[in-house]
Design a protein around this motif. Sequence first.
Motif, PDB file in Angstrom:
ATOM      1  N   ILE A   1       0.843  -1.201   0.000  1.00 31.33           N
ATOM      2  CA  ILE A   1       0.000   0.000   0.000  1.00 31.33           C
ATOM      3  C   ILE A   1       0.878   1.251   0.000  1.00 31.33           C
ATOM      4  N   GLN A   2       1.918   1.168   0.839  1.00 34.80           N
ATOM      5  CA  GLN A   2       2.820   2.319   0.931  1.00 34.80           C
ATOM      6  C   GLN A   2       3.430   2.638  -0.416  1.00 34.80           C
ATOM      7  N   ARG A   3       3.883   1.563  -1.065  1.00 31.81           N
ATOM      8  CA  ARG A   3       4.524   1.769  -2.361  1.00 31.81           C
ATOM      9  C   ARG A   3       3.548   2.354  -3.356  1.00 31.81           C
ATOM     10  N   GLU A   4       2.309   1.806  -3.316  1.00 30.55           N
ATOM     11  CA  GLU A   4       1.290   2.329  -4.231  1.00 30.55           C
ATOM     12  C   GLU A   4       1.098   3.823  -4.001  1.00 30.55           C
TER      13      GLU A   4
ATOM     14  N   GLN B   1       2.859  14.434  -8.619  1.00 31.09           N
ATOM     15  CA  GLN B   1       3.871  15.496  -8.642  1.00 31.09           C
ATOM     16  C   GLN B   1       4.352  15.772 -10.051  1.00 31.09           C
ATOM     17  N   ARG B   2       4.584  14.660 -10.784  1.00 29.42           N
ATOM     18  CA  ARG B   2       5.024  14.844 -12.170  1.00 29.42           C
ATOM     19  C   ARG B   2       3.980  15.586 -12.980  1.00 29.42           C
ATOM     20  N   GLU B   3       2.704  15.193 -12.741  1.00 31.31           N
ATOM     21  CA  GLU B   3       1.637  15.875 -13.491  1.00 31.31           C
ATOM     22  C   GLU B   3       1.619  17.352 -13.199  1.00 31.31           C
ATOM     23  N   ARG B   4       1.826  17.621 -11.887  1.00 35.40           N
ATOM     24  CA  ARG B   4       1.844  19.037 -11.512  1.00 35.40           C
ATOM     25  C   ARG B   4       2.966  19.762 -12.233  1.00 35.40           C
TER      26      ARG B   4
ATOM     27  N   GLU C   1       1.791   9.427  -5.489  1.00 34.09           N
ATOM     28  CA  GLU C   1       2.288  10.782  -5.191  1.00 34.09           C
ATOM     29  C   GLU C   1       3.255  11.257  -6.247  1.00 34.09           C
ATOM     30  N   LEU C   2       4.150  10.340  -6.619  1.00 31.96           N
ATOM     31  CA  LEU C   2       5.116  10.702  -7.659  1.00 31.96           C
ATOM     32  C   LEU C   2       4.392  11.134  -8.923  1.00 31.96           C
TER      33      LEU C   2
END
Lengths: 207, 111
Positions: free
Chosen positions: A143-146, A155-158, A151-152
Amino acid sequence: MFQVIGGRSVQAARLLSPRSAVLLEAVRGRKSREDPVAKSKEGRIKVPPPVDPVEMVVLKERFSEYQLIMRALRLEFKEEVLRKKYQEETGSMAEERAKQEAEEHRALMAWNDQENQRLLKLRMLRFQKEKEEAERKRVEAEIQREQEQQELITQREREILQLQEDAKNFITLENLDQRIEEALDNPKNYNFAIDKQGRVVKQTVQQ
Amino acid sequence: MPRYELALIVKAMQRPQAAAALRRTVETLMERGAVVRDLQNLGDKLLPYKITKHNQKHERGTYFLVDFYSAPGILASLLDHLHRDVDVLRPTVLKKDDPVSGSTNCCGTKQ
């Protein structure tokens, strides 16, 4: 005569620590085999001490009785020892004892089995718990990895959106002249003065 | 974010020639596949020391700042080209790092 080396010392040693029943032995003291007999002992005939017949008889009787009794006692004791030994191995008590030992053995084995069962159960429980823990941890890690991945991605989209926004202000061949004119009209001055108290002065003179 | 920054010192010229020089530079950049993001003028200034370039001594120059994104392979040829340009006194390409966030971790003047 010359083989007299340790005559007295030998006898002394025999006296002090007699290993055999007799204290003295027939030892050739000072003289050897071939030496002649001494002058004072020339005609000597050795005679054993005289025996009193009455005394002899009485002593013989007493001695035989004594030895009889002693032998009997000894044999009695030997027999007792052997009997005891025989009883140990093949007596009525021996069977019972064997049975008891067998019982004990069985009881102990049973107890051992029970203990093993108990420990087995505990072990299984522990295993189960550990497996569950591991499973839970794995799921959590997933779950953490997901989440991190998500999040990554966000962030990239942002960043992409930000860049798209900025791209509207980039210089192209059409803007070029306009932007050059704009730049030449607005000289920017990044110099500033600051003192120890932290007061900043942005307006400085251009040379 | 902007990858490179071209700090350009151009000869002190009249406005139309300056514009032409700038235009030339930006077009050179764009020919080599760079994306020019911004163009700033830092003004006409007295140079910190006299610069001799193309057999001429200069005391004054105009400073420009060009942000652009580009591939790193073109920089060598670009610099070569700019060195050969008569109007350009000193071209300098620098990598542009991400701006430092205004976090309070840096103590700076505070002890």
